[in-house]
Design an enzyme around this catalytic site. Structure first.
Site, PDB file in Angstrom:
ATOM      1  N   HIS A   1       0.664  -1.243   0.139  1.00 57.61           N
ATOM      2  CA  HIS A   1       0.053  -0.051  -0.046  1.00 57.61           C
ATOM      3  C   HIS A   1       0.859   1.151  -0.104  1.00 57.61           C
ATOM      4  O   HIS A   1       0.426   2.319  -0.584  1.00 57.61           O
ATOM      5  CB  HIS A   1      -0.918  -0.038   1.396  1.00 57.61           C
ATOM      6  CG  HIS A   1      -1.865  -1.071   1.399  1.00 57.61           C
ATOM      7  ND1 HIS A   1      -1.714  -1.969   2.247  1.00 57.61           N
ATOM      8  CD2 HIS A   1      -3.162  -1.279   0.667  1.00 57.61           C
ATOM      9  CE1 HIS A   1      -2.846  -2.916   2.133  1.00 57.61           C
ATOM     10  NE2 HIS A   1      -3.679  -2.378   1.264  1.00 57.61           N
TER      11      HIS A   1
ATOM     12  N   GLY B   1      -3.531  -1.469  -6.730  1.00 57.74           N
ATOM     13  CA  GLY B   1      -2.157  -2.340  -6.717  1.00 57.74           C
ATOM     14  C   GLY B   1      -2.496  -3.534  -7.905  1.00 57.74           C
ATOM     15  O   GLY B   1      -3.473  -4.068  -7.816  1.00 57.74           O
TER      16      GLY B   1
ATOM     17  N   ASP C   1      -4.119  -7.186  -7.183  1.00 58.59           N
ATOM     18  CA  ASP C   1      -5.708  -7.430  -7.592  1.00 58.59           C
ATOM     19  C   ASP C   1      -5.808  -7.240  -8.863  1.00 58.59           C
ATOM     20  O   ASP C   1      -6.526  -6.179  -9.379  1.00 58.59           O
ATOM     21  CB  ASP C   1      -6.302  -6.835  -6.609  1.00 58.59           C
ATOM     22  CG  ASP C   1      -6.348  -7.360  -5.140  1.00 58.59           C
ATOM     23  OD1 ASP C   1      -6.948  -8.383  -4.952  1.00 58.59           O
ATOM     24  OD2 ASP C   1      -6.011  -6.552  -4.491  1.00 58.59           O
TER      25      ASP C   1
HETATM   26  O1  PAF Z   1      -8.231  -3.582  -3.185  1.00 62.59           O
HETATM   27  C1  PAF Z   1      -9.110  -3.249  -2.112  1.00 62.59           C
HETATM   28  O2  PAF Z   1      -8.387  -3.228  -1.050  1.00 62.59           O
HETATM   29  C2  PAF Z   1     -10.302  -3.192  -2.257  1.00 62.59           C
HETATM   30  O3  PAF Z   1     -10.881  -4.029  -2.977  1.00 62.59           O
HETATM   31  C3  PAF Z   1     -10.884  -1.759  -2.583  1.00 62.59           C
HETATM   32  C4  PAF Z   1     -10.192  -1.381  -3.973  1.00 62.59           C
HETATM   33  C5  PAF Z   1     -10.126  -0.807  -1.574  1.00 62.59           C
HETATM   34  C6  PAF Z   1     -12.253  -1.469  -2.433  1.00 62.59           C
HETATM   35  O4  PAF Z   1     -12.772  -1.949  -1.374  1.00 62.59           O
END
Ligand code: PAF
Length: 288
Positions: free
Chosen positions: A46, A155, A158
């Site tokens: 993050h 990211g 995903d």
């Molecule tokens: O990837 C994530 O953490 C979540 O799917 C997101 C994009 C914040 C949506 O809740």
């Protein structure tokens, strides 16, 4: 505007009105804005997205919201780690504002709208988590429309989510640039994830091999092996590591996530995996 400037060193907006007011102030000064949507439990992956945002724009908003609508009833919504104070400390000097609404603010009484996509949502995660992407698309649309940023950063871990969000903003003409940030990996190559904290030491060791098998499976296909043979072999190796269930190990078109009809990649390809070890479901992907 009533930002929370007491709890942490970084200000927090808890409602759409407060977020909008803060962004409006920046806009008056002609500043550009990035949004990094997260569910908190922030790790270096993050933080790398926040650093990327910082390089691209003048001001950075990080949203922290564990979105209930993207979890199925049997998933880990209530157990999902919630670490707001630690997250706020990690963001000091990096982000300008945290947006941390509660569920009643995001989904007030009478909320009735769902953003639902066909196509790119259907394979892979869509097969195993059929309600997941409608939850993600709806909350991301709301977060973007609340912040109205110039760019929003997600990211690449995903990967399918990133493709879904790109499709959504294109289809709905949402004026935002979507950027993907590269996957951050531990020393053994395990993709960083908030769910890695669930792994026991033995599971953690085995999980570190997942990326090795992905790379070797992708390389076998690059060298000419048919996709179905290489992924079948890779799948056997993942189960032999101690993973209890392989949801998928697939090589797909990198954008549409459609399969390659001739069992060989004919354009940009991505290898994607989801597998369960112990109680933890891990996903990972990389280019082929
Ligand atoms: O990837 C994530 O953490 C979540 O799917 C997101 C994009 C914040 C949506 O809740």
């Amino acid at each position: 505007m009533s930002l929370d400037t007491v709890s942490y060193k970084i200000p927090v907006a808890r409602s759409a009105a407060d977020l909008r007011a803060a962004v409006a102030e920046w806009r008056k000064e002609g500043l550009s804005v990035a949004l990094v949507p997260t569910m908190g439990a922030l790790h270096d992956g993050h933080v790398s997205l926040v650093d990327l945002a910082r390089k691209k724009t003048d001001r950075v908003v990080v949203s922290i919201f564990v979105n209930p609508t993207q979890f199925a009833p049997n998933e880990d919504f209530s157990a999902y780690p919630r670490t707001e104070a630690t997250d706020a400390a990690r963001l000091e000097g990096k982000a300008d504002l945290i947006f941390a609404p509660d569920a009643a603010d995001m989904y007030p009484e009478g909320f009735s709208t769902t953003v639902s996509l066909t196509g790119v949502t259907e394979p892979l995660e869509g097969t195993f988590r059929p309600t997941h992407f409608a939850g993600v698309a709806t909350v991301v649309a709301k977060l973007i429309l609340r912040a109205l940023p110039d760019i929003a950063i997600f990211g690449e871990k995903d990967w399918q989510q990133l493709m879904v969000i790109r499709r959504m903003v294109t289809d709905l003409d949402i004026p935002v640039e979507i950027l993907g940030g590269p996957i951050m990996r531990e020393a053994d190559g395990l993709a960083m994830s908030s769910r890695n904290v669930y792994l026991t030491p033995d599971e953690r060791k085995a999980a570190g091999q997942l990326n090795v098998i992905l790379r070797e499976t992708a390389d076998a296909v690059t060298k000419g092996a048919p996709i179905s043979e290489a992924t079948a072999e890779g799948g056997k190796r993942i189960l032999a590591l101690g993973f209890s269930k392989l949801d998928y190990l697939e090589i797909r078109d990198a954008s549409s996530l459609a399969p390659f009809p001739d069992d060989r990649p004919t354009g940009d390809a991505r290898i994607l995996v989801a597998a369960k070890i112990g109680k933890t479901r891990l996903i990972d992907n990389m280019p082929v």
